[in-house]
Write a protein that holds these residues in place. Structure first.
Motif, PDB file in Angstrom:
ATOM      1  N   UNK A 132       0.829  -1.369  -0.104  1.00 57.58           N
ATOM      2  CA  UNK A 132       0.116  -0.082  -0.069  1.00 57.58           C
ATOM      3  C   UNK A 132       0.898   1.217   0.117  1.00 57.58           C
ATOM      4  N   UNK A 133       0.593   2.221  -0.921  1.00 53.29           N
ATOM      5  CA  UNK A 133       1.271   3.597  -0.825  1.00 53.29           C
ATOM      6  C   UNK A 133       0.189   4.717  -0.842  1.00 53.29           C
ATOM      7  N   UNK A 134       0.316   5.610  -0.179  1.00 56.85           N
ATOM      8  CA  UNK A 134      -0.632   6.815  -0.218  1.00 56.85           C
ATOM      9  C   UNK A 134       0.279   7.930  -0.536  1.00 56.85           C
ATOM     10  N   UNK A 135      -0.096   8.322  -1.855  1.00 52.09           N
ATOM     11  CA  UNK A 135       0.376   9.503  -2.906  1.00 52.09           C
ATOM     12  C   UNK A 135      -0.384  10.651  -2.546  1.00 52.09           C
ATOM     13  N   UNK A 136       0.199  11.558  -1.748  1.00 53.56           N
ATOM     14  CA  UNK A 136      -0.403  12.873  -1.466  1.00 53.56           C
ATOM     15  C   UNK A 136      -0.277  13.860  -2.863  1.00 53.56           C
ATOM     16  N   UNK A 137      -1.260  14.486  -2.886  1.00 58.95           N
ATOM     17  CA  UNK A 137      -1.256  15.267  -4.050  1.00 58.95           C
ATOM     18  C   UNK A 137      -1.440  17.025  -3.759  1.00 58.95           C
ATOM     19  N   UNK A 138      -2.263  17.420  -2.783  1.00 54.27           N
ATOM     20  CA  UNK A 138      -2.446  18.737  -2.356  1.00 54.27           C
ATOM     21  C   UNK A 138      -3.053  18.806  -1.175  1.00 54.27           C
ATOM     22  N   UNK A 139      -2.738  19.932  -0.308  1.00 52.75           N
ATOM     23  CA  UNK A 139      -3.151  20.463   0.689  1.00 52.75           C
ATOM     24  C   UNK A 139      -3.754  21.780   0.671  1.00 52.75           C
ATOM     25  N   UNK A 140      -4.911  21.914   0.958  1.00 58.44           N
ATOM     26  CA  UNK A 140      -5.657  23.485   0.636  1.00 58.44           C
ATOM     27  C   UNK A 140      -6.542  23.718   2.012  1.00 58.44           C
ATOM     28  N   UNK A 141      -6.539  25.077   2.129  1.00 56.69           N
ATOM     29  CA  UNK A 141      -7.577  25.446   3.103  1.00 56.69           C
ATOM     30  C   UNK A 141      -8.833  25.542   2.339  1.00 56.69           C
ATOM     31  N   UNK A 142      -9.776  25.269   3.260  1.00 58.60           N
ATOM     32  CA  UNK A 142     -11.515  25.265   2.660  1.00 58.60           C
ATOM     33  C   UNK A 142     -12.025  26.380   2.974  1.00 58.60           C
ATOM     34  N   UNK A 143     -13.375  26.541   2.789  1.00 57.17           N
ATOM     35  CA  UNK A 143     -14.275  27.556   2.998  1.00 57.17           C
ATOM     36  C   UNK A 143     -14.364  27.676   4.465  1.00 57.17           C
ATOM     37  N   UNK A 144     -14.394  28.740   5.296  1.00 61.54           N
ATOM     38  CA  UNK A 144     -14.305  29.065   6.515  1.00 61.54           C
ATOM     39  C   UNK A 144     -13.209  29.126   7.235  1.00 61.54           C
ATOM     40  N   UNK A 145     -11.978  29.059   6.439  1.00 56.64           N
ATOM     41  CA  UNK A 145     -10.560  29.317   6.907  1.00 56.64           C
ATOM     42  C   UNK A 145     -10.459  30.580   7.340  1.00 56.64           C
ATOM     43  N   UNK A 146      -9.718  30.857   8.556  1.00 55.11           N
ATOM     44  CA  UNK A 146      -9.631  32.167   8.954  1.00 55.11           C
ATOM     45  C   UNK A 146      -7.843  32.509   8.348  1.00 55.11           C
ATOM     46  N   UNK A 147      -7.586  33.729   8.267  1.00 55.72           N
ATOM     47  CA  UNK A 147      -6.356  34.055   8.033  1.00 55.72           C
ATOM     48  C   UNK A 147      -5.352  33.996   9.129  1.00 55.72           C
ATOM     49  N   UNK A 148      -4.866  32.814   9.286  1.00 52.51           N
ATOM     50  CA  UNK A 148      -4.141  32.326  10.450  1.00 52.51           C
ATOM     51  C   UNK A 148      -3.135  31.340   9.672  1.00 52.51           C
ATOM     52  N   UNK A 149      -2.055  31.071  10.417  1.00 53.80           N
ATOM     53  CA  UNK A 149      -0.982  29.787  10.017  1.00 53.80           C
ATOM     54  C   UNK A 149      -1.634  28.450  10.341  1.00 53.80           C
ATOM     55  N   UNK A 150      -1.722  27.624   9.542  1.00 56.24           N
ATOM     56  CA  UNK A 150      -2.193  26.369   9.685  1.00 56.24           C
ATOM     57  C   UNK A 150      -1.159  25.371   9.321  1.00 56.24           C
ATOM     58  N   UNK A 151      -0.476  24.712  10.540  1.00 58.51           N
ATOM     59  CA  UNK A 151       0.642  23.889  10.144  1.00 58.51           C
ATOM     60  C   UNK A 151       0.139  22.329  10.221  1.00 58.51           C
ATOM     61  N   UNK A 152       0.407  21.743   9.063  1.00 58.82           N
ATOM     62  CA  UNK A 152       0.171  20.459   9.111  1.00 58.82           C
ATOM     63  C   UNK A 152       1.352  19.600   9.190  1.00 58.82           C
ATOM     64  N   UNK A 153       1.185  18.552  10.146  1.00 58.24           N
ATOM     65  CA  UNK A 153       2.231  17.530  10.235  1.00 58.24           C
ATOM     66  C   UNK A 153       1.858  16.425   9.997  1.00 58.24           C
ATOM     67  N   UNK A 154       2.822  15.596   9.567  1.00 56.63           N
ATOM     68  CA  UNK A 154       2.832  14.148   9.186  1.00 56.63           C
ATOM     69  C   UNK A 154       3.434  13.211  10.137  1.00 56.63           C
ATOM     70  N   UNK A 155       2.875  12.247  10.704  1.00 56.17           N
ATOM     71  CA  UNK A 155       3.492  11.195  11.650  1.00 56.17           C
ATOM     72  C   UNK A 155       3.573  10.040  10.866  1.00 56.17           C
ATOM     73  N   UNK A 156       4.821   9.414  10.759  1.00 58.54           N
ATOM     74  CA  UNK A 156       4.921   8.072  10.088  1.00 58.54           C
ATOM     75  C   UNK A 156       6.315   7.430  10.711  1.00 58.54           C
TER      76      UNK A 156
END
Length: 176
Positions: free
Chosen positions: A62-86
């Motif tokens: 199994x392989x998870x191939x990530x293509x995109x991360x994006x803010x969606x409707x309702x997001x505030x103008x702030x830093x959103x840090x996404x972390x991957x744990x593997x």
């Protein structure tokens, strides 16, 4: 189709390749199938993490191939840090920030098929999101089932190889 099978073999571990049989010492790839499914999850103030995992008993790769991360409707103008744990190459758990999204300057990030092996956990380390993560879940399966007809053909090929010895070339007289 051959290019697809070659690409699928690239995902196989050495252990999986060792199970592939051969004829007369030659490695003949067994049938390989590759399936690809859409993947998506959303991180927000309510759902701060998401874990993608597969069944332990599954023999497929199994392989998870990530293509995109994006803010969606309702997001505030702030830093959103996404972390991957593997897990790293030593099978130790590591956490790595992969994106810092902000509505006014970088609302989305292309990851160009960034590949991870499950289990993988995504965390919204800071910010309230919502952040959408998209990609593909790729499954590579090796079929170990060989039909009786194929095994008979393999046996006939081995017999033919034993019955046909290489003969020396005939000499042609009169030519120099």
């Amino acid at each position: 189709m051959a290019a697809g099978a070659a690409a699928a073999l690239a995902f196989l571990s050495q252990e999986s390749r060792a199970r592939a049989g051969g004829i007369g010492g030659l490695r003949v790839p067994t049938p390989v199938t590759m399936d690809s499914f859409f993947f998506g999850c959303e991180l927000s103030g309510h759902t701060r993490s998401f874990t993608f995992k597969v069944e332990e008993e599954d023999d497929a790769e199994h392989v998870l191939a990530l293509t995109m991360l994006c803010l969606t409707e309702g997001a505030k103008d702030e830093c959103n840090v996404v972390e991957v744990v593997a897990r790293n190459h030593d099978h130790q758990e590591i956490a790595v920030p992969v994106a810092n999204l902000k509505l006014s300057c970088q609302p989305m990030l292309s990851l160009d098929d960034f590949q991870l092996q499950p289990p993988v956990t995504f965390r919204l380390k800071s910010g309230s999101g919502p952040v959408r993560i998209t990609g593909r879940h790729q499954i590579v399966t090796i079929s170990n089932d060989v039909s009786e007809e194929e095994s008979e053909e393999e046996g006939n090929e081995e017999e033919e190889a034993e019955l046909c010895p290489i003969l020396p070339a005939k000499k042609q007289g009169g030519r120099f």
